[in-house]
Design a protein around this motif. Structure first.
Motif, PDB file in Angstrom:
ATOM      1  N   VAL A 130      30.322   2.125  49.038  1.00 26.79           N
ATOM      2  CA  VAL A 130      29.452   0.060  48.572  1.00 26.79           C
ATOM      3  C   VAL A 130      28.855   0.001  48.040  1.00 26.79           C
ATOM      4  CG1 VAL A 130      30.146  -1.295  48.834  1.00 26.79           C
ATOM      5  CG2 VAL A 130      31.915   0.032  50.168  1.00 26.79           C
TER       6      VAL A 130
ATOM      7  N   LEU B 212      27.938   2.527  44.059  1.00 26.26           N
ATOM      8  CA  LEU B 212      28.794   1.847  43.686  1.00 26.26           C
ATOM      9  C   LEU B 212      28.299   0.190  42.909  1.00 26.26           C
ATOM     10  CD1 LEU B 212      32.736   2.978  44.316  1.00 26.26           C
ATOM     11  CD2 LEU B 212      31.910   3.244  42.561  1.00 26.26           C
ATOM     12  N   GLY B 213      28.008  -0.212  43.883  1.00 24.52           N
ATOM     13  CA  GLY B 213      27.898  -1.553  43.480  1.00 24.52           C
ATOM     14  C   GLY B 213      26.192  -1.597  42.343  1.00 24.52           C
TER      15      GLY B 213
ATOM     16  N   SER C 216      32.900   7.470  32.592  1.00 29.97           N
ATOM     17  CA  SER C 216      31.671   6.895  33.621  1.00 29.97           C
ATOM     18  C   SER C 216      31.395   8.668  34.270  1.00 29.97           C
ATOM     19  CB  SER C 216      32.457   6.030  34.773  1.00 29.97           C
ATOM     20  OG  SER C 216      33.521   6.509  35.465  1.00 29.97           O
TER      21      SER C 216
ATOM     22  N   TYR D  24      34.147  10.069  41.755  1.00 31.84           N
ATOM     23  CA  TYR D  24      35.272   9.389  41.010  1.00 31.84           C
ATOM     24  C   TYR D  24      35.794  10.535  39.979  1.00 31.84           C
ATOM     25  CZ  TYR D  24      37.818   6.614  37.913  1.00 31.84           C
ATOM     26  OH  TYR D  24      39.144   6.079  37.426  1.00 31.84           O
TER      27      TYR D  24
ATOM     28  N   VAL E 220      44.423   8.548  35.686  1.00 31.45           N
ATOM     29  CA  VAL E 220      44.442   6.486  34.947  1.00 31.45           C
ATOM     30  C   VAL E 220      44.921   6.772  33.724  1.00 31.45           C
ATOM     31  CG1 VAL E 220      44.310   5.194  36.869  1.00 31.45           C
ATOM     32  CG2 VAL E 220      42.356   5.676  35.234  1.00 31.45           C
TER      33      VAL E 220
ATOM     34  N   CYS F 277      37.401   4.270  34.408  1.00 31.90           N
ATOM     35  CA  CYS F 277      37.575   3.060  35.315  1.00 31.90           C
ATOM     36  C   CYS F 277      38.539   1.712  34.791  1.00 31.90           C
ATOM     37  CB  CYS F 277      36.633   2.538  35.607  1.00 31.90           C
ATOM     38  SG  CYS F 277      34.964   3.873  35.816  1.00 31.90           S
TER      39      CYS F 277
ATOM     40  N   CYS G  65      41.823   0.392  35.304  1.00 38.09           N
ATOM     41  CA  CYS G  65      41.915   0.023  36.739  1.00 38.09           C
ATOM     42  C   CYS G  65      41.282  -1.829  36.777  1.00 38.09           C
ATOM     43  CB  CYS G  65      42.021   0.224  37.691  1.00 38.09           C
ATOM     44  SG  CYS G  65      42.317   1.963  38.690  1.00 38.09           S
TER      45      CYS G  65
ATOM     46  N   LEU H 124      39.877  -6.354  39.003  1.00 39.21           N
ATOM     47  CA  LEU H 124      41.020  -5.715  38.715  1.00 39.21           C
ATOM     48  C   LEU H 124      42.193  -6.411  37.227  1.00 39.21           C
ATOM     49  CD1 LEU H 124      41.970  -4.282  42.292  1.00 39.21           C
ATOM     50  CD2 LEU H 124      41.319  -3.394  40.327  1.00 39.21           C
TER      51      LEU H 124
ATOM     52  N   ASN I 124      45.465  -8.129  43.111  1.00 42.37           N
ATOM     53  CA  ASN I 124      45.084  -7.041  43.912  1.00 42.37           C
ATOM     54  C   ASN I 124      46.205  -7.625  44.853  1.00 42.37           C
ATOM     55  OD1 ASN I 124      43.691  -4.787  44.896  1.00 42.37           O
ATOM     56  ND2 ASN I 124      42.007  -5.924  45.736  1.00 42.37           N
TER      57      ASN I 124
ATOM     58  N   LEU J  69      38.370  -8.774  49.921  1.00 40.14           N
ATOM     59  CA  LEU J  69      38.949  -8.544  48.326  1.00 40.14           C
ATOM     60  C   LEU J  69      40.182  -7.173  48.149  1.00 40.14           C
ATOM     61  CD1 LEU J  69      37.660  -5.787  46.502  1.00 40.14           C
ATOM     62  CD2 LEU J  69      35.293  -7.255  46.887  1.00 40.14           C
TER      63      LEU J  69
ATOM     64  N   ASN K 157      42.373  -4.054  48.943  1.00 36.99           N
ATOM     65  CA  ASN K 157      43.437  -4.287  49.171  1.00 36.99           C
ATOM     66  C   ASN K 157      44.114  -3.641  49.975  1.00 36.99           C
ATOM     67  OD1 ASN K 157      46.786  -2.425  48.323  1.00 36.99           O
ATOM     68  ND2 ASN K 157      46.164  -3.315  46.492  1.00 36.99           N
TER      69      ASN K 157
ATOM     70  N   SER L 124      43.621   0.042  51.073  1.00 36.54           N
ATOM     71  CA  SER L 124      42.490   0.175  51.346  1.00 36.54           C
ATOM     72  C   SER L 124      42.629   1.104  52.380  1.00 36.54           C
ATOM     73  CB  SER L 124      41.410  -0.420  50.645  1.00 36.54           C
ATOM     74  OG  SER L 124      41.579  -0.346  49.074  1.00 36.54           O
TER      75      SER L 124
HETATM   76  C1  HEC Z   1      42.985   3.127  40.133  1.00 36.70           C
HETATM   77  C2  HEC Z   1      42.215   2.051  40.327  1.00 36.70           C
HETATM   78  C3  HEC Z   1      41.337   1.794  40.197  1.00 36.70           C
HETATM   79  C4  HEC Z   1      40.065   2.553  38.876  1.00 36.70           C
HETATM   80  C5  HEC Z   1      40.706   3.716  38.181  1.00 36.70           C
HETATM   81  C6  HEC Z   1      38.694   2.579  39.509  1.00 36.70           C
HETATM   82  N1  HEC Z   1      39.172   1.831  40.759  1.00 36.70           N
HETATM   83 FE1  HEC Z   1      36.867   0.552  41.275  1.00 36.70          FE
HETATM   84  N2  HEC Z   1      37.726  -0.928  42.544  1.00 36.70           N
HETATM   85  C7  HEC Z   1      39.581  -0.224  42.489  1.00 36.70           C
HETATM   86  C8  HEC Z   1      39.748  -1.701  44.033  1.00 36.70           C
HETATM   87  C9  HEC Z   1      41.232  -1.398  44.296  1.00 36.70           C
HETATM   88  C10 HEC Z   1      38.894  -2.104  44.207  1.00 36.70           C
HETATM   89  C11 HEC Z   1      38.929  -3.462  44.964  1.00 36.70           C
HETATM   90  C12 HEC Z   1      38.748  -2.410  46.310  1.00 36.70           C
HETATM   91  C13 HEC Z   1      39.782  -2.327  46.847  1.00 36.70           C
HETATM   92  O1  HEC Z   1      40.953  -3.523  47.247  1.00 36.70           O
HETATM   93  O2  HEC Z   1      40.239  -1.749  47.968  1.00 36.70           O
HETATM   94  C14 HEC Z   1      37.852  -2.052  43.749  1.00 36.70           C
HETATM   95  C15 HEC Z   1      36.350  -2.148  43.344  1.00 36.70           C
HETATM   96  C16 HEC Z   1      35.514  -1.373  43.018  1.00 36.70           C
HETATM   97  C17 HEC Z   1      34.440  -2.497  43.661  1.00 36.70           C
HETATM   98  C18 HEC Z   1      33.875  -3.163  44.170  1.00 36.70           C
HETATM   99  C19 HEC Z   1      33.545  -2.529  45.230  1.00 36.70           C
HETATM  100  C20 HEC Z   1      33.144  -3.046  46.940  1.00 36.70           C
HETATM  101  O3  HEC Z   1      33.610  -2.717  47.678  1.00 36.70           O
HETATM  102  O4  HEC Z   1      32.724  -4.283  46.831  1.00 36.70           O
HETATM  103  C21 HEC Z   1      33.199  -1.396  41.994  1.00 36.70           C
HETATM  104  C22 HEC Z   1      31.965  -1.717  41.945  1.00 36.70           C
HETATM  105  C23 HEC Z   1      33.826  -0.471  41.335  1.00 36.70           C
HETATM  106  N3  HEC Z   1      35.563  -0.330  41.642  1.00 36.70           N
HETATM  107  C24 HEC Z   1      33.616   0.683  40.460  1.00 36.70           C
HETATM  108  C25 HEC Z   1      34.453   0.986  39.803  1.00 36.70           C
HETATM  109  C26 HEC Z   1      34.235   2.122  39.034  1.00 36.70           C
HETATM  110  C27 HEC Z   1      32.408   2.973  38.487  1.00 36.70           C
HETATM  111  C28 HEC Z   1      35.170   3.088  38.670  1.00 36.70           C
HETATM  112  C29 HEC Z   1      34.752   4.559  37.831  1.00 36.70           C
HETATM  113  C30 HEC Z   1      34.260   5.770  38.281  1.00 36.70           C
HETATM  114  C31 HEC Z   1      35.846   2.880  39.291  1.00 36.70           C
HETATM  115  N4  HEC Z   1      36.326   1.375  40.296  1.00 36.70           N
HETATM  116  C32 HEC Z   1      37.892   2.876  39.471  1.00 36.70           C
HETATM  117  C33 HEC Z   1      40.437   0.251  41.997  1.00 36.70           C
HETATM  118  C34 HEC Z   1      39.838   1.018  40.826  1.00 36.70           C
END
Ligand code: HEC
Ligand code: HEC
Ligand code: HEC
Ligand code: HEC
Ligand code: HEC
Ligand code: HEC
Ligand code: HEC
Ligand code: HEC
Length: 416
Positions: free
Chosen positions: A7, A10-11, A28, A35, A47, A61, A64, A76, A80, A163, A165, A168
């Protein structure tokens, strides 16, 4: 295992990565190798929202996340999770359902058949994730979210932030792969354990992540349409080969369902019964081959207890997988029981008590279990009415699960 996006990572990459994706339209890939290995990040089938400009590559990314959606958790593009307390769900209730719904009801919907179909070869009972969750028995998304975020119950893993889902709890949208595309390859797993959300579960060979971790104990059930080929892909008759293709679902499910966690179920209107899989006959405890030990009342002295591919002589060495009997998302049968078990269809709508429909997929039918049951009667531990309903002593016996259920006092068996 082995997928170490955290996390925190990603943050850190969040701001510039999302900015790259959304403002500069740069995919990305590069900073998020894991990813790009995922189903969502796949440039060929990942996606893709048609409402996005064509400058957004498939898998980006931005399909979404939208940086201007600050009001929506996780930035999103859609809500969510709405917090709806029971099904039926619509696409508006869960961002995942915006895409993971029936391909015939929305263009761009995604075909995801139920477990019995994808890994058991049966006819699909549901062909999208939203359909699966809209059946009479299902993992209630509100309960799951309450549970994983720590609003309710007790657990053996850290709370997910508010936050998150509900999906998750079992999946990481940034890592999940596409097992359905190669059903015999568990490195393509979709799962992440709730206690290890930043890694995949099932992709590490030679460890506890596969059903081979029970030695030769796991006997995969028959694949639909065959009397010899086995799940999960129906390509081999070797139990060991097929077990090596099967993620260890037991260790996955027992991250939540174990002997200590308190879990509330809206559907059942109570806390779930706790149980310890290592102490149950269907789990790691040992059953016994009792068929020849009783020749009392009507008993021939030798009766076959098990259906193929299980054999009486191996009783005591088997360990089952949760998925031999359950669906992960939903079913028209009570308690998420599969609609096809060991290559035969099973009908057990909510309220039905014909549990023998389930049990006899692997065990002898109830009438052939009579002597095994009468043996305990003769031991004096049970009276006729413990098993028989009404005064007529015939086939009208109590639902099997009144005595044989998870967590009952003795090896999955109720003692009176
Ligand atoms: C299929 C949909 C989807 C895609 C594509 C996606 N994400 Fe996410 N992401 C989510 C969801 C849903 C959450 C919220 C956390 C959860 O609800 O599980 C999230 C949360 C995050 C967070 C917050 C993490 C946290 O735990 O606080 C970050 C940063 C993030 N995404 C970055 C990215 C990046 C960078 C990409 C591309 C490399 C990406 N996401 C692609 C669905 C997606
Ligand atoms: C913008 C559309 C979109 C959203 C939103 C979305 N997905 Fe997906 N998802 C896809 C596509 C496309 C695939 C690849 C389908 C394929 O393999 O044919 C996929 C694949 C998957 C897979 C792997 C199985 C498969 O069908 O390949 C899982 C697991 C998954 N998604 C879970 C989720 C979860 C959980 C969420 C919500 C957090 C979510 N998805 C949200 C589009 C989406
Ligand atoms: C209690 C755990 C759990 C929850 C909650 C859960 N899943 Fe799953 N899901 C699983 C397991 C286990 C599998 C693997 C078996 C399979 O692929 O059918 C799976 C498989 C999948 C797949 C791949 C299906 C295929 O075609 O093989 C998708 C897509 C998916 N889940 C999406 C979702 C979405 C979207 C949600 C939330 C609405 C969700 N899941 C909630 C456990 C869960
Ligand atoms: C993230 C935690 C979590 C995981 C992992 C999980 N479950 Fe659950 N499960 C729940 C919660 C919460 C409930 C109570 C809500 C409900 O009844 O749907 C539940 C309920 C159930 C029920 C009773 C449902 C009913 O209404 O009759 C069954 C059966 C079940 N789970 C099977 C499984 C199986 C099989 C797996 C592994 C594929 C699994 N669960 C993995 C959280 C989890
Ligand atoms: C997917 C196949 C399968 C299904 C379905 C199934 N069982 Fe079993 N059951 C087994 C196997 C295999 C064993 C032996 C376990 C071992 O070797 O330790 C077993 C063991 C048992 C035992 C202990 C037997 C002994 O000799 O000590 C009981 C009791 C039992 N099952 C009851 C049931 C009931 C009741 C149902 C229906 C609700 C049911 N089973 C459904 C496969 C199944
Ligand atoms: C531990 C459970 C159990 C107990 C206790 C029990 N039974 Fe049964 N009995 C069964 C089962 C299981 C069958 C087979 C049901 C079927 O055919 O579907 C059966 C069948 C029968 C049948 C039908 C036999 C036939 O095949 O024609 C009779 C008669 C019967 N029991 C009488 C009794 C009497 C009398 C008692 C008390 C002295 C008793 N049972 C105690 C489980 C039990
Ligand atoms: C009233 C309680 C009760 C009910 C109802 C009941 N059983 Fe049993 N069952 C028992 C007892 C007691 C044993 C003996 C356990 C032992 O000897 O370890 C047993 C044994 C078994 C065994 C294993 C026999 C062995 O090898 O030891 C199977 C399989 C089984 N039952 C299946 C069923 C099925 C299927 C049903 C429903 C049709 C059912 N039972 C209904 C109490 C019950
Ligand atoms: C042999 C078939 C079989 C296997 C294997 C199996 N289950 Fe079940 N499960 C059932 C049946 C039948 C019920 C309904 C009766 C009961 O509660 O035991 C049930 C009920 C449940 C419930 C609801 C319990 C409650 O409080 O009512 C949960 C949760 C559950 N199973 C989880 C699991 C998990 C997790 C695994 C793997 C570790 C698993 N099951 C393996 C057949 C099975």
């Amino acid at each position: 295992m082995g997928k170490n996006i955290t996390v925190g990572t990603l943050g850190h990459i969040f701001l510039w990565s999302i900015c790259c994706c959304l403002l500069l339209f740069v995919p990305s890939a590069g900073n998020t190798a894991n990813y790009s290995d995922s189903a969502h990040g796949d440039p060929g089938y990942g996606v893709l929202r048609s409402s996005m400009p064509s400058t957004y590559a498939q898998g980006n990314c931005g399909h979404c996340h939208e940086q201007h959606e600050a009001a929506k958790s996780g930035l999103l593009f859609a809500t969510n999770f709405s917090g709806k307390m029971t099904n039926p769900y619509t696409a508006a209730d869960n961002a995942c359902f915006q895409c993971h719904q029936d391909a015939s009801s929305q263009s761009g919907g995604i075909t995801n058949n139920n477990y019995s179909a994808t890994f058991g070869g049966a006819t699909a009972e549901s062909d999208s994730i939203m359909d699966a969750f809209n059946q009479s028995s299902y993992h209630n998304l509100y309960d799951i979210q309450q549970y994983i975020t720590g609003s309710r119950g007790t657990k053996s893993f850290s709370n997910f932030s508010a936050l998150y889902n509900p999906c998750s709890g079992c999946h990481n949208a940034h890592l999940a792969k596409a097992n359905k595309r190669s059903t015999g390859d568990p490195t393509e797993t979709v799962m992440s354990k709730p206690s290890d959300h930043e890694n995949l579960w099932g992709d590490d060979n030679g460890t506890t992540e596969l059903m081979t971790s029970y030695g030769t104990g796991y006997q995969p059930p028959l694949y639909d349409g065959s009397s010899t080929l086995l799940e999960p892909d129906g390509l081999s008759t070797s139990a060991t080969t097929q077990a090596g293709k099967t993620p260890n679902y037991n260790a996955f499910c027992t991250d939540c369902h174990n002997s200590t966690n308190v879990i509330y179920s809206t559907e059942l209107g109570r806390n779930l019964r706790t149980f310890n899989w290592s102490l149950e006959v269907h789990g790691e405890d040992t059953a016994s081959d009792d068929s020849s030990s009783y020749s009392g009342w009507g008993g021939s002295g030798s009766e076959t207890e098990m259906q193929s591919p299980y054999s009486d002589s191996n009783l005591g060495s088997y360990v089952l997988s949760c998925m031999d009997c359950h669906e992960p998302h939903g079913s028209s049968n009570a308690y998420l029981i599969r609609t096809s078990i060991n290559a035969g269809s099973v009908s057990l709508p909510s309220g039905s008590s014909n549990w023998d429909n389930v049990c006899s997929r692997c065990h002898a039918v109830a009438s052939d279990l009579r002597n095994l049951h009468h043996r305990v009667k003769d031991d004096g531990d049970y009276s006729c009415s413990d098993c028989h309903i009404g005064s007529t002593r015939d086939g009208n016996i109590r639902p099997c699960i009144e005595c044989h259920y998870h967590g009952s006092s003795f090896r999955g068996l109720k003692t009176f």
